[in-house]
Design an enzyme around this catalytic site. Sequence first.
Site, PDB file in Angstrom:
ATOM      1  N   ASP A 196      55.002  44.233  38.337  1.00 48.10           N
ATOM      2  CA  ASP A 196      54.519  42.942  38.843  1.00 48.10           C
ATOM      3  C   ASP A 196      55.635  41.902  38.747  1.00 48.10           C
ATOM      4  O   ASP A 196      55.595  41.004  37.907  1.00 48.10           O
ATOM      5  CB  ASP A 196      53.284  42.546  38.001  1.00 48.10           C
ATOM      6  CG  ASP A 196      52.653  41.243  38.456  1.00 48.10           C
ATOM      7  OD1 ASP A 196      52.941  40.792  39.578  1.00 48.10           O
ATOM      8  OD2 ASP A 196      51.870  40.671  37.663  1.00 48.10           O
ATOM      9  N   THR A 252       6.109  36.655  61.907  1.00 46.89           N
ATOM     10  CA  THR A 252       6.390  37.380  63.151  1.00 46.89           C
ATOM     11  C   THR A 252       7.113  38.678  62.832  1.00 46.89           C
ATOM     12  O   THR A 252       8.249  38.669  62.359  1.00 46.89           O
ATOM     13  CB  THR A 252       7.272  36.520  64.094  1.00 46.89           C
ATOM     14  OG1 THR A 252       6.768  35.188  64.057  1.00 46.89           O
ATOM     15  CG2 THR A 252       7.236  37.052  65.503  1.00 46.89           C
TER      16      THR A 252
END
Length: 433
Positions: A205, A123
């Site tokens: 960090d 389709t």
Amino acid sequence: MKKQVYIGMTADVMHPGLINIIEQGSKYGDVIIGLLTDKAIGEYKRLPYLNYEQRESVVKNIKGVVKVVPQNDWNYVPNLLEYKPDFMLHGDDWANGTQKQFRDLAFQAMNEIGGEVIEIPYTKGLNSSDFIESIKSIGTTPEIRLKTLKRLINSKPIVRILESHSGLTGLIVEKTVVEKAGKKIEFDGMWSSSLTDSTSKGKPDIEAVDITTRMHGLTDILECTTKPIIYDGDTGGKIEHFEFTVRTLERNGISAVIIEDKVGLKKNSLFGTSVPQTQDTIEGFSNKIRAGKHAQITEDFMIIARIESLILGKSVNDALERARAYVIAGADGVMIHSKEKSGEEIIQFCKHFRAEDKTTPIIVVPSTYNHIKEDEFIDLGVNIVIYANHLLRASYPAMFNVAKQILTDGRSLEASKDCMSIKDILELIPGTK
Ligand code: SPV
Ligand code: MG
């Protein structure tokens, strides 16, 4: 006896094209839907939005469907040989590309069992992939995103995670795809790294960037992506604070937090023993895991225990002892970390841990032992591989070189060859115009 008609499908988004195939199928006999499992789909592309049970409950209620059976492979043949249908139906859009090999095999199998393949004109304009694209552009919800990590662990041989520290890097993780042997290879989600979140803010960090600030950054990623996120929770901080962190993360649809068994001022693990770092006691860290598990509200949020024994020069046995204890305390997975280049200790850990525990997910971060490939990790029973810092590490030298080049030449002409064109940057993000 009524003839049997086999139709394989994913059925994530139900649309008139699929209903048409089922309708056509029922003209030939009783329709059996071979519903692709998450595992079958995960091998070739992104997981569907709905899980198997949800898709099954939709499909079995469609008029004309007599039975729904799981199809565990993209290849139809095992199910065709098992159910021996008289007909197999498929849209005619499988004649080219990746699907062609499966079409050929299906024709062969149907021939063998004396059945027939019927191709239905596809389709036009109704393609599941188009629908998926539109759904992606709408986005996702925190709940769906949160649950996705567990689904991925359960359906993929290995879950592949890449570091992201901004909306833009999030988009790279979300959208980068390479095709290999007909399969679409992409990252499954993002790692929110404390190292890269800190570095991109010009900070060390050491847990100096707090959760509120990191959540702001994560919001940028959440806004433009749909894939799951694993949060680097550092040490988790004080137990009382960790409980709040868990809820904040869950509320925002983050799938997992990884906390490491260290105490005191946290230093990045890749420094190893060159800086003072102290490991928590088994008891102390187990209490933190228990408190986090108790605090969480959803079922699917994961708290993953990161074992720092190898980073701190302790033995594989020490790491194994801790892994066992953390799992008993409720950890949903164990991350084993190492900065050793050979990866030998990681291999030893995975072998021993997997031999005694078949199910608890193992997470690895191959930053230093980066010669080991994902396939080898799969064989070792690893479930998640995290590429923990690569987008930041890639961008810094590129930016630094361009900055130097402009200074050297007193203009930007020479540096432009290393820059994306203005046209491309304007078109990079949809909606810029
Ligand atoms: C991070 O990415 O912040 C990590 C991994 O925690 S590592 O940097 O290797 O410690
Ligand atoms: Mg970190």
